[in-house]
Scaffold this active site. Structure first.
Site: not given
Lengths: 278, 265, 265
Positions: A38-39, A169, A41-42
């Site tokens: 998480n975080g 996601e 950059g996705k």
């Protein structure tokens, strides 16, 4: 089909870049997954491929992004729509609210693209079957379950037949079997329709089984890039806040325990694991 | 502390029958995962345990309390419920106050409320953020904060609704550790989850639901071995169990060591 | 049509099958008849001779009358009591102890009640028999911008979702011990922890929904097509023009009647 050259992006007021010097290319018809903690950059990367970073979120960007022949940093969003499809993870917010039935919701994008009605109807039928939404055509989109809404969000974008579909996601609300079905739909889309699929996901088992290629992001940087068998079995995965599939973990444990040869490549899918242990 | 669900049926005001006769007994110290496809009735059942929903028929009791006879706010002292979406609850301006919201409502003394909140933030790894505004946290941190806000209430029963959704490996490990800690404290831990690997790693008992009924209820290893039954409610067994089955091993291992041990030498 | 803030009653009557603009023109004519001409009885006549037969044709008369009764009765009663009894300096015609009903007050109440019945009745007739999306499409085709019809349509669907979200937030707060059952003070105090998450959450929703609209080419210029089809006939087109002409004539006549006495004086 997708080409990034030295892309660095900062959100407004942010000190650290969310994307940091990204360069890569994805060819037509490839199913490319991007993974990372998480975080990492996705989500930002997905937004950038569809032009919303920086056009909607503002901030500063350097480098160039070309998707399906469009300079998505500067092309008007209205011109990108239809060519680059974006599906994000909250399904509820992707229901436009402009239409009262599932069928009309799927039609909405086609209507805006001025697709003739005669052509629209078979396309809607087809995509509803494809996304497992049969029997829901006359329901209110707001009356669907989270999982059904997520399928609807995907169908509503795919029906526009974008050359590149970007998904952030898209299976978060789906039960395990539903998630696997979405992966398999995208797989066949990439293989048969030559649609380029770019997907951010956490479900590594399905990434391993369905994607052609895996990118790993870490703190906005591209730290690994290759076929799933190579990237997901890498001992570096843990450093990027990712956990390999159980198949890889158990195979590594078997190697450490001396039960299997340390030279055999580690498996990332069930099929490979069966092969590894037999 | 024990929970008794006695032949509970529930029909939503619109007429949808969500529970069709569920009976379960839950003892102090048990950890149970509720699995099954969307719409199977898991969330509806959990909402009966803290009184958010009252049974249309049958009875739910939390120790000596019939949930019909007590308000949700009162039941909250016994049953903590962590909701899926953190943004549905944020009211305070700092993380520490947000976490202390529940303890204060429950009538804990200010000292206790703060001490419990500090401890809860420590458990979820957010000690450094206690003065931060909740909206300045990332989405996954906000989720951990909601977890802390229920842990701080120190309830004998804790219910989690899809806690692992949107968490990465680090978040997963943290939530796993929290579950283990609650088990050590002999609290009742209940979870609704689609994350079958997480549930097999941390929960002793599994209840699979389908269509408003209990499909299977038993020790995790036993339930996970029933791939045929699980498939009817859109659940696939954990990766390790599927591998063991594909290799023809006669076990349903829940841990890596379990599978290694079962491999022919 | 469930889950939307819409009063549409899906049946397949001749009234339902009329082009939305034909129904809109009919309602417009009713409003003009009832509002622009002086006299007490015209709005009752409009209601009895146009709205009731149309509702009967559309198969929605019982629903229309019951909805009208529920809204109009309290208003009519209060009008008659307040205006009838307390009309300043009116002519008493009926004595009730120290009080008396004044002729002018009663006259005024009958007129206002008639207008109210006619306005609400025509609004109900339109919404009961017309799909909102078809009405908006018809308006789009006659030059009303997409963005305006979008706001109307989405609001109709978002309001029920807003209520659902409010319920979820309330559940989350009650589960943390917030007492919401009890006297007015308790309930008012419970509102604050409800409003903040509702508003902040909605801002995030608006951002994402704007992106979703862009993705679906909503911002694209140029012609659009529509899966919905509107059935129109030359007869309806003529009827619409006639009704509009009639409405214009009535307005002109009403203005004349209003101005004439002033000029003569």
């Amino acid at each position: 089909m997708i080409r990034l050259a030295d892309v660095t992006y900062r959100y407004p007021r942010a000190t650290v870049p969310a994307l940091d010097g990204l360069s890569f290319e994805v060819s037509t018809g490839q199913f490319c997954a991007v993974i990372g903690a998480n975080g990492a950059g996705k989500t930002t990367l997905c937004s950038a491929l569809a032009g919303f970073v920086p056009q909607f979120y503002r901030g500063t960007i350097t480098g160039s992004i070309e998707v399906a022949g469009l300079n998505v940093v500067e092309s008007p969003l209205a011109d990108i729509a239809g060519t680059v499809g974006l599906v994000f993870s909250n399904p509820f917010n992707q229901i436009t609210g402009a239409r009262f039935t599932v069928r009309d919701e799927i039609a909405f994008g086609l209507e805006n693209m001025a697709v003739p009605v005669a052509e629209m109807e078979p396309r809607i039928e087809e995509i509803m079957r494809f996304a497992g939404l049969e029997g829901l055509a006359d329901r209110s989109p707001f009356a669907l379950s989270g999982g059904q809404q997520q399928r609807l969000a995907i169908a509503s974008v795919l029906v526009m037949r974008p050359k590149v579909v970007v998904l952030d996601e898209p299976t978060s609300q789906l039960d395990p079997v539903g998630a696997k079905e979405v992966f398999s739909v995208l797989r066949s889309l990439a293989t048969t329709a030559e649609t380029t699929v770019f997907m951010a996901e956490q479900k590594l088992e399905w990434v391993a089984a369905f994607a052609d290629r895996v990118l790993v992001l870490h703190q906005g940087k591209l730290v690994a890039d290759g076929p799933p068998g190579e990237v997901l079995a890498s001992p570096d995965l843990g450093r990027y806040g990712l956990q390999p599939t159980r198949y890889t973990q158990v195979a590594r444990a078997a190697q450490l325990a001396g039960l299997r040869s340390a030279d055999t490549p580690l498996p990332v899918t069930l099929e490979q694991a069966v092969e590894f242990f037999n | 502390m024990n929970l008794v669900i006695d032949d509970v049926g529930f029909t939503y005001p619109g007429g949808a029958e969500a529970l069709r006769g569920v009976s379960l007994r839950i003892q102090g110290g048990e950890s149970i995962a509720f699995i099954g496809e969307n719409g199977a009735g898991k969330t509806t059942l959990m909402k009966h345990l803290n009184g958010l929903l009252k049974p249309s028929r049958g009875r739910v009791t939390v120790d000596d309390w019939d949930t019909r006879e007590h308000t949700v706010a009162k039941l909250a002292a016994r049953v903590g419920f962590v909701f899926q979406n953190p943004d549905d609850q944020i009211v305070e301006r700092t993380v520490i106050d947000e976490v202390a919201f529940g303890p204060r409502r429950l009538g804990q003394s200010e000292t206790d409320a703060l001490a419990n909140s500090v401890a809860a933030l420590e458990i979820v790894g957010l000690s450094d953020e206690s003065r931060t505004h909740p909206y300045d946290l990332s989405a996954s941190q906000r989720k951990l904060m909601t977890l802390a806000s229920v842990l701080a209430m120190r309830t004998p029963v804790v219910i989690f609704d899809e806690p692992t959704m949107g968490q990465d490996a680090r978040g997963l490990k943290l939530i796993g550790d929290i579950v283990e800690e609650l088990k050590r404290e002999k609290r009742i831990v209940l979870i609704i989850t689609h994350d079958i690997d997480f549930c097999s790693a941390h929960f002793e008992r599994v209840v699979a639901m389908a269509d408003g009924r209990v499909l299977i209820d038993g020790p995790t290893a036993e339930v996970m071995a029933r791939a045929d039954l699980l498939a009817t409610t859109n659940v696939e067994p954990p990766q390790l169990v599927r591998l063991a089955q594909a290799l023809g091993l006669p076990v349903a291992p829940l841990t890596i060591d379990g599978l290694i041990a079962a491999l022919p030498r | 049509m469930s889950q939307s803030f819409s009063l549409y009653i899906p049946t397949n009557s001749g009234m339902h099958r009329l082009h939305p603009l034909t129904k809109l023109a009919l309602v417009f004519l009713c409003l003009v008849l009832g509002l622009f001409l002086p006299g007490v009885w015209l709005s009752y006549a409009t209601f009895a001779l146009i709205i009731i037969p149309s509702a009967l044709w559309g198969g929605v008369l019982p629903r229309l009358l019951s909805a009208l009764f529920k809204t109009a009765l309290p208003i009519a009663l209060s009008l008659f009591l307040i205006q009838g009894l307390f009309w300043p300096g009116g002519t008493p015609i009926l004595h009730l102890g120290p009080l008396s009903f004044k002729e002018e007050g009663l006259y005024f109440s009958i007129q206002r009640t008639g207008r109210f019945i006619m306005i609400i009745g025509s609004f109900l007739l339109l919404t009961f028999t017309t799909r909102p999306d078809e009405l908006m499409l018809a308006l789009n085709r006659h030059g009303i911008p997409n963005s305006i019809t979008y706001i109307i349509l989405s609001t109709m669907q978002i309001i029920p979702r807003f209520q659902a979200k409010a319920n979820t937030i309330l559940d989350a707060q009650r589960s943390r011990g917030l007492e919401t059952e009890g006297n007015v003070l308790v309930r008012i105090r419970a509102l604050l922890p409800l409003i903040q998450p509702l508003l902040l959450g909605s801002i995030v929703d608006i951002d994402e929904r704007a992106i979703a609209l862009e993705v679906r080419a909503f911002g694209r210029k140029g012609p659009r097509t529509s899966l919905l089809t509107l059935h129109d006939t030359p007869a309806q087109r003529i009827a619409r023009w006639l009704m509009l002409l009639a409405a214009v004539a009535v307005i002109a006549w009403g203005i004349y009647l209003w101005l004439a006495p002033r000029f003569i004086a």
